[in-house]
Scaffold this motif. Structure first.
Motif, PDB file in Angstrom:
ATOM      1  N   VAL A  83      69.522  28.620  -9.755  1.00 41.61           N
ATOM      2  CA  VAL A  83      68.067  28.656  -9.650  1.00 41.61           C
ATOM      3  C   VAL A  83      67.487  27.246  -9.469  1.00 41.61           C
ATOM      4  CG1 VAL A  83      65.939  29.410 -10.792  1.00 41.61           C
ATOM      5  CG2 VAL A  83      68.063  30.676 -11.155  1.00 41.61           C
ATOM      6  N   LEU A  84      68.016  26.271 -10.193  1.00 39.79           N
ATOM      7  CA  LEU A  84      67.333  24.967 -10.259  1.00 39.79           C
ATOM      8  C   LEU A  84      67.995  23.846  -9.456  1.00 39.79           C
ATOM      9  CD1 LEU A  84      66.260  24.844 -14.033  1.00 39.79           C
ATOM     10  CD2 LEU A  84      64.990  25.677 -12.066  1.00 39.79           C
TER      11      LEU A  84
ATOM     12  N   LEU B  10      66.930  19.215   5.468  1.00 42.22           N
ATOM     13  CA  LEU B  10      65.749  18.484   5.938  1.00 42.22           C
ATOM     14  C   LEU B  10      66.029  17.003   6.165  1.00 42.22           C
ATOM     15  CD1 LEU B  10      62.967  20.004   3.613  1.00 42.22           C
ATOM     16  CD2 LEU B  10      63.482  20.596   5.970  1.00 42.22           C
TER      17      LEU B  10
ATOM     18  N   LEU C  35      67.229  13.422  -5.732  1.00 41.51           N
ATOM     19  CA  LEU C  35      67.238  14.178  -6.998  1.00 41.51           C
ATOM     20  C   LEU C  35      65.918  14.912  -7.205  1.00 41.51           C
ATOM     21  CD1 LEU C  35      68.886  11.874  -9.708  1.00 41.51           C
ATOM     22  CD2 LEU C  35      69.642  14.125  -8.963  1.00 41.51           C
ATOM     23  N   VAL C  36      64.823  14.208  -6.936  1.00 45.46           N
ATOM     24  CA  VAL C  36      63.500  14.842  -7.094  1.00 45.46           C
ATOM     25  C   VAL C  36      63.380  16.030  -6.146  1.00 45.46           C
ATOM     26  CG1 VAL C  36      61.010  14.512  -6.835  1.00 45.46           C
ATOM     27  CG2 VAL C  36      62.386  12.699  -7.825  1.00 45.46           C
ATOM     28  N   TYR C  37      63.757  15.810  -4.891  1.00 37.83           N
ATOM     29  CA  TYR C  37      63.614  16.878  -3.881  1.00 37.83           C
ATOM     30  C   TYR C  37      64.490  18.086  -4.238  1.00 37.83           C
ATOM     31  CZ  TYR C  37      61.395  13.381  -0.824  1.00 37.83           C
ATOM     32  OH  TYR C  37      60.574  12.433  -0.289  1.00 37.83           O
TER      33      TYR C  37
ATOM     34  N   PHE D  48      65.290  19.264  -7.102  1.00 33.11           N
ATOM     35  CA  PHE D  48      64.665  20.109  -8.117  1.00 33.11           C
ATOM     36  C   PHE D  48      63.442  20.830  -7.559  1.00 33.11           C
ATOM     37  CE2 PHE D  48      61.525  20.541 -11.626  1.00 33.11           C
ATOM     38  CZ  PHE D  48      62.151  21.595 -12.267  1.00 33.11           C
ATOM     39  N   VAL D  49      62.539  20.090  -6.936  1.00 28.22           N
ATOM     40  CA  VAL D  49      61.278  20.743  -6.533  1.00 28.22           C
ATOM     41  C   VAL D  49      61.503  21.725  -5.374  1.00 28.22           C
ATOM     42  CG1 VAL D  49      59.681  19.010  -7.418  1.00 28.22           C
ATOM     43  CG2 VAL D  49      60.592  18.754  -5.122  1.00 28.22           C
ATOM     44  N   LEU D  50      62.461  21.426  -4.499  1.00 29.11           N
ATOM     45  CA  LEU D  50      62.715  22.393  -3.423  1.00 29.11           C
ATOM     46  C   LEU D  50      63.444  23.631  -3.951  1.00 29.11           C
ATOM     47  CD1 LEU D  50      63.467  20.054  -0.378  1.00 29.11           C
ATOM     48  CD2 LEU D  50      61.392  21.350  -0.870  1.00 29.11           C
TER      49      LEU D  50
ATOM     50  N   LEU E 124      62.569  24.912  -6.795  1.00 28.04           N
ATOM     51  CA  LEU E 124      61.395  25.670  -7.247  1.00 28.04           C
ATOM     52  C   LEU E 124      60.749  26.393  -6.073  1.00 28.04           C
ATOM     53  CD1 LEU E 124      59.624  23.021  -9.550  1.00 28.04           C
ATOM     54  CD2 LEU E 124      61.207  24.800 -10.248  1.00 28.04           C
ATOM     55  N   SER E 125      60.670  25.695  -4.935  1.00 26.68           N
ATOM     56  CA  SER E 125      60.084  26.314  -3.739  1.00 26.68           C
ATOM     57  C   SER E 125      60.890  27.535  -3.321  1.00 26.68           C
ATOM     58  CB  SER E 125      60.061  25.323  -2.566  1.00 26.68           C
ATOM     59  OG  SER E 125      59.303  24.202  -2.905  1.00 26.68           O
TER      60      SER E 125
ATOM     61  N   ALA F 162      62.777  29.553  -5.089  1.00 27.59           N
ATOM     62  CA  ALA F 162      62.599  30.712  -5.976  1.00 27.59           C
ATOM     63  C   ALA F 162      61.189  31.292  -5.836  1.00 27.59           C
ATOM     64  CB  ALA F 162      62.865  30.309  -7.422  1.00 27.59           C
ATOM     65  N   SER F 163      60.165  30.426  -5.911  1.00 31.62           N
ATOM     66  CA  SER F 163      58.805  30.977  -5.946  1.00 31.62           C
ATOM     67  C   SER F 163      58.377  31.522  -4.579  1.00 31.62           C
ATOM     68  CB  SER F 163      57.815  29.937  -6.462  1.00 31.62           C
ATOM     69  OG  SER F 163      57.880  28.781  -5.686  1.00 31.62           O
ATOM     70  N   LEU F 164      58.664  30.777  -3.497  1.00 31.38           N
ATOM     71  CA  LEU F 164      58.231  31.255  -2.178  1.00 31.38           C
ATOM     72  C   LEU F 164      59.160  32.362  -1.661  1.00 31.38           C
ATOM     73  CD1 LEU F 164      57.236  27.845  -0.521  1.00 31.38           C
ATOM     74  CD2 LEU F 164      55.779  29.472  -1.744  1.00 31.38           C
TER      75      LEU F 164
ATOM     76  N   LEU G 161      68.374  33.707  -3.561  1.00 31.17           N
ATOM     77  CA  LEU G 161      68.759  32.306  -3.789  1.00 31.17           C
ATOM     78  C   LEU G 161      70.084  31.975  -3.120  1.00 31.17           C
ATOM     79  CD1 LEU G 161      67.526  32.017  -7.479  1.00 31.17           C
ATOM     80  CD2 LEU G 161      66.463  31.062  -5.432  1.00 31.17           C
TER      81      LEU G 161
ATOM     82  N   TYR H 223      54.666  40.139  -8.018  1.00 32.17           N
ATOM     83  CA  TYR H 223      53.746  39.091  -8.432  1.00 32.17           C
ATOM     84  C   TYR H 223      52.337  39.688  -8.626  1.00 32.17           C
ATOM     85  CZ  TYR H 223      57.046  35.453  -6.676  1.00 32.17           C
ATOM     86  OH  TYR H 223      58.123  34.634  -6.444  1.00 32.17           O
TER      87      TYR H 223
ATOM     88  N   ALA I 145      57.596  33.010 -11.490  1.00 36.31           N
ATOM     89  CA  ALA I 145      58.657  33.397 -10.554  1.00 36.31           C
ATOM     90  C   ALA I 145      59.956  32.681 -10.897  1.00 36.31           C
ATOM     91  CB  ALA I 145      58.229  33.068  -9.127  1.00 36.31           C
ATOM     92  N   VAL I 146      59.867  31.370 -11.084  1.00 32.16           N
ATOM     93  CA  VAL I 146      61.083  30.603 -11.381  1.00 32.16           C
ATOM     94  C   VAL I 146      61.664  31.039 -12.729  1.00 32.16           C
ATOM     95  CG1 VAL I 146      62.007  28.283 -11.732  1.00 32.16           C
ATOM     96  CG2 VAL I 146      60.216  28.648 -10.055  1.00 32.16           C
TER      97      VAL I 146
ATOM     98  N   LEU J 292      60.667  11.018 -13.189  1.00 25.20           N
ATOM     99  CA  LEU J 292      61.398  10.374 -12.089  1.00 25.20           C
ATOM    100  C   LEU J 292      60.477  10.157 -10.887  1.00 25.20           C
ATOM    101  CD1 LEU J 292      64.042   9.336 -10.911  1.00 25.20           C
ATOM    102  CD2 LEU J 292      64.703  11.676 -10.383  1.00 25.20           C
TER     103      LEU J 292
ATOM    104  N   GLY K 242      61.735  16.409   8.833  1.00 23.84           N
ATOM    105  CA  GLY K 242      62.112  16.741   7.460  1.00 23.84           C
ATOM    106  C   GLY K 242      60.973  16.488   6.493  1.00 23.84           C
TER     107      GLY K 242
ATOM    108  N   LEU L 200      56.323  21.927  -0.257  1.00 23.87           N
ATOM    109  CA  LEU L 200      55.802  21.517  -1.563  1.00 23.87           C
ATOM    110  C   LEU L 200      54.335  21.912  -1.731  1.00 23.87           C
ATOM    111  CD1 LEU L 200      57.435  18.023  -2.203  1.00 23.87           C
ATOM    112  CD2 LEU L 200      58.076  20.252  -3.070  1.00 23.87           C
TER     113      LEU L 200
ATOM    114  N   THR M 276      54.263  25.600  -2.462  1.00 24.51           N
ATOM    115  CA  THR M 276      54.710  25.881  -3.831  1.00 24.51           C
ATOM    116  C   THR M 276      53.640  25.471  -4.837  1.00 24.51           C
ATOM    117  OG1 THR M 276      56.921  25.329  -3.051  1.00 24.51           O
ATOM    118  CG2 THR M 276      56.666  25.604  -5.413  1.00 24.51           C
TER     119      THR M 276
END
Lengths: 256, 617
Positions: free
Chosen positions: A43-44, A55, A67-69, A71-73, A75-76, A78-80, A100, B113, B131-132, B161, B231, B239, B242
């Motif tokens: 998931v994460l 990308l 590392l940041v991307y 994690f946040v991608l 999240l994208s 799962a949620s999107l 996933l 949802y 969702a997550v 970070l 990219g 982002l 989201t």
């Protein structure tokens, strides 16, 4: 594909293998905390890793940004991914897994293709963080984790003590099935007590029970319609140490 | 600093041990608070200082390396997140967490949802976090609580970070980032509110990552744009989507930030306002020959505006307006009333039930504000009137300038919430300005400054940190309080979505854990809370029960003795005016024909209204 190209894609191979392995783990009835923790990356981490790789070609991002991307991608993904899926179908364990894993595999395929088309061979950048993690620092970090676990355990114990000191007992009665009732008592007195529970209707005791209940113990009773003779509300009385302590009542819907 | 030193973790391990020790003290302090012991406060505050002060000292020190500063920034973020865990290590507590838990439960059981949320309406339209969490809960087969803590804990690491990297690149120095991060965690929301299982906690991380991508996009030269351009655009689009699906206010704040940045770049191309304000073109991307509006922050601003407009028009317009309109109109009207003299100001440092802070806590609270107010004019002077600034520097200084305005909002009860929520954005500006001013004082590295300045700054920052927490968190909710039950019974035995009448606290618990639907507001012009205040059961009470199809009434008998923590039991304008409810009014339910008590634990009783409901008013 040349051997250098293959070496470049080891990470994506690991992502694909880990995604598929996670799907297998979800399907198997294994349970356990270790299995659960092994599934967290699905998931994460894994979808985000694959998306970031798709990308941004290797070497074009500093490792910290990656590392940041990741994690946040994730999240994208799962949620999107869930958002689109639930427009047509419901979301449950199998579908979350499917979404996933599919995103991880598809993004890995795109990343693989982009790497194959890249002109210059990829040289993996060295992480600026890990190489200098010496033994003393690692040991200190482990000790800090141990202290944190101790702190959480202490707080949990304190919370449980507090619950143990909340001296009361709960009595309840609710409809069960067609025309039946379910009733129960929970002992939160923090000590053993004698309890008596009587289910009555029109002054007639339909069921009686007397016993001791230890701290945090509960007892539950069910009466089906054939046992509920008479009319009107069913009353449940709870006696604690010989004295009337609580009384609840229920009007069955069939007679309301 | 040489390269080897730059890549050293330095004394991170030792600081991690101090954080562990601090957490131990906080845990012991919370346990003492549960027993109302005198040692509760010294242990708790001592633990917080032990976590924050040593790390802040190292981050202020010019001798620390980049890797060490980055690691300490992550350590500080995660250490303070653990303080929230220690508040209640077995479950969720605050109001917003119950709302998110309820939304997650709906998704886990319904598979879709956007289910309506009886605790906070707005949550229904922003399902990103649920969702997550639902995905993780179902995939790893553990409790939603554990899933929530993993997601929010990872988000906290991601936030620290991304924030560090953003501030480092904007300030062109890792030390600006280090000081900025140490100041950012002093925002009153950081310790509890931004660590809770709430949509904003996750959205902040996504927003910080978007800042990072937007900065990279704006600063990218032609070669990076060729290699990474598509990219970066795709990452920004993902982002933004989201973030917009996760939290409204973060999305609007990000739009304002990117739009403001684009505007300031344009203004910085020439002397726009006055000849005293230097142009920033040399330090902005507008100096590049290939620069165009869409090759700067205008593109993420455009993405965010389009996504927000779409989301409001198609998905979440109703719930967003109903949630935010009341928040902002309440804040606006209370400030207006304050200015026009129609109402007095809120008693500062006081909880709704009249519990106040100690004199020492009040002094710390006020003292924490002063250093932050002082750096703002210096920051504005440095970024707006001196050479070598950029549009982004100027924008961050303007963000810092919002801080005094947010303090003004704290003079009213309604404005306090807005002020609290604004702090997590405003402190990005304050952190940057503080870092910039400090790092540009080069003489701090030498002579006596080297030994005196870091401890002095650490003491000041610790006051800001502790005082910020005092300002932001009521004395009642800083440490754990009494134990509440009944919701677990409801979850196990009462039908989900049963409509209940109850007070605000029990409503949150029964909706979040018990999956029931609390009813609030009015029916036929009658406030539903009147049912609890009338001394005898009257026709109007019956009208509420019948017309609003109430299934259960939940009565908390303690309200006859204990004043409410938040200033009211049921609704802001309730008849008792926040004073205890009459015992007679609460006892009337026990003797009412057609009303059956189905649950009783001494403090809380749940009454089944099914026989009463069908009666005509």
């Amino acid at each position: 594909m040349s051997s250098s190209r293959r070496r470049q894609s080891v990470d994506l191979g690991v992502v694909c293998a880990a995604s598929l392995l996670s799907a297998v783990l979800v399907a198997l009835p294994l349970g356990g905390l270790v299995t659960a923790l092994l599934l967290v990356p699905l998931v994460l981490v894994l979808p985000g890793y694959a998306l970031t790789a798709a990308l941004f070609p290797p070497g074009t991002l500093p490792p910290e940004d990656r590392l940041v991307y990741i994690f946040v991608l994730s999240l994208s993904a799962a949620s999107l991914g869930g958002l689109l899926w639930q427009l047509a179908f419901g979301l449950e364990q199998a579908t979350w897994t499917l979404i996933l894993v599919l995103i991880s595999l598809a993004a890995s395929a795109v990343a693989l293709r982009r790497r194959a088309l890249a002109r210059a061979p990829y040289v993996a950048p060295r992480s600026p963080l890990l190489p200098r993690l010496g033994v003393p620092t690692a040991l200190a970090l482990l000790a800090a984790v141990a202290l944190t676990v101790l702190a959480v355990r202490s707080a949990t114990a304190g919370l449980q003590d507090q619950r143990g000191e909340s001296h009361f007992s709960a009595l309840w009665a609710v409809p069960a099935g067609l025309g039946g009732i379910e009733t129960g008592v929970s002992n939160h007195q923090g000590a053993v007590h004698r309890f008596g529970l009587f289910i009555e209707r029109e002054g007639v005791v339909l069921r009686g029970w007397k016993s001791r209940l230890g701290a945090t113990q509960s007892e539950k009773f069910s009466l089906d319609p054939s046992q509920l003779t008479g009319r009107g509300p069913v009353t449940v009385s709870l006696y604690r140490d010989g004295e009337l302590y609580r009384r609840v009542a229920i009007q069955l819907e069939t007679e309301a | 600093m040489n390269r080897a030193g730059d890549r050293s973790f330095g004394a991170t391990g030792a600081f991690a041990l101090l954080v562990g020790g601090g957490l131990m003290l906080v845990a012991l302090g919370n346990n003492a608070a549960r027993e109302s012991a005198a040692s509760a406060q010294p242990l708790f505050w001592g633990g917080l200082v032990l976590i924050y002060a040593p790390i802040a000292w190292r981050m202020f020190s010019p001798q620390s390396s980049r890797a060490e500063c980055l690691a300490l920034s992550l350590l500080l973020g995660v250490g303070l997140f653990m303080v929230k865990i220690l508040y209640n290590p077995t479950g969720l507590i605050p109001h917003d967490e119950m709302a998110t838990l309820r939304q997650t439960w709906e998704l886990l059981h319904g598979g879709h949802y956007f289910s309506s949320n009886p605790v906070i309406q707005g949550y229904a339209g922003y399902p990103g976090l649920e969702a997550v969490t639902a995905a993780l809960t179902q995939i790893f087969g553990r409790s939603p609580y554990l899933a929530a803590m993993i997601v929010i804990g990872a988000a906290r690491l991601g936030l620290m970070l991304a924030l560090f990297l953003f501030l480092e690149r904007v300030g062109r120095s890792y030390r600006v980032a280090a000081v900025g991060a140490a100041i950012y965690v002093c925002n009153p929301s950081f310790l509890y509110f931004d660590s809770q299982f709430g949509y904003e906690s996750l959205a902040l991380t996504i927003g910080a990552a978007l800042l990072l991508v937007g900065l990279r996009w704006t600063m990218a030269g032609p070669s990076e744009r060729r290699g990474n351009g598509r990219g970066l655009i795709a990452a920004m689009a993902l982002l933004v989507a989201t973030m917009v699906a996760t939290h409204h206010l973060t999305s609007y704040a990000m739009f304002a930030f990117f739009a403001g940045w684009a505007l300031l770049i344009e203004m910085g191309r020439r002397s726009f306002l006055s000849s005293r304000i230097p142009i920033t073109r040399g330090n902005d991307p507008s100096s590049r020959t290939d620069f165009s509006w869409l090759r700067g922050p205008a593109l993420p601003a455009l993405f965010t505006a389009a996504a927000c407009a779409f989301w409001l028009a198609v998905v979440a317009g109703d719930v967003t307006s109903s949630e935010l309109t009341s928040v902002f109109t309440d804040a606006f009207s209370s400030i207006t009333h304050l200015i026009t003299g129609n109402s007095g100001s809120k008693a500062l440092f006081e909880a709704g039930n009249g519990q106040t802070n100690t004199i020492a806590a009040r002094i710390l609270g006020v003292a924490s504000i002063i250093p932050l107010l002082l750096i703002i004019p210096f920051g504005l002077y440095r970024t707006w009137l001196k050479q070598g600034s950029s549009a982004l520097w100027r924008l961050l200084a303007l963000v810092a300038l919002l801080y005094p305005a947010t303090l003004g909002l704290r003079l009213t009860q309604a404005g306090t919430e807005t002020s609290q929520r604004a702090s997590e954005f405003v402190f990005v500006g304050l952190g940057f300005v503080a870092g910039l001013l400090l790092v540009e004082r080069r003489n701090l590295r030498w002579g006596w400054h080297r030994f005196v300045t870091p401890p002095a700054l650490t003491a000041l920052a610790t006051i800001v940190f502790i005082g910020g927490f005092i300002v932001g968190e009521s004395p009642v909710t800083r440490q754990p309080g009494p134990y509440l039950v009944a919701a677990e019974f409801a979850a196990a035995h009462l039908p989900p979505h049963s409509r209940i009448l109850t007070d605000r606290v029990n409503a949150t618990l029964l909706a979040g854990i018990g999956h029931l639907d609390p009813v609030i507001g009015q029916v036929n012009g009658i406030p539903v809370s009147r049912v609890f205040f009338s001394r005898r059961y009257e026709n109007k009470d019956q009208e509420v029960i019948s017309e609003d199809a109430i299934d259960y009434i939940v009565v908390d008998r303690r309200f006859a003795d204990v004043p409410p923590v938040s200033g009211f039991y049921y609704e802001h304008d309730e008849p008792s005016g926040g004073k205890p409810v009459s015992r007679e009014a609460l006892q009337k339910f026990g003797n009412l024909d057609g009303l059956y008590r189905v649950y009783d634990d001494g403090s809380i009783a749940i009454y089944d209204t099914s026989a009463l409901r069908s009666l005509a008013p």
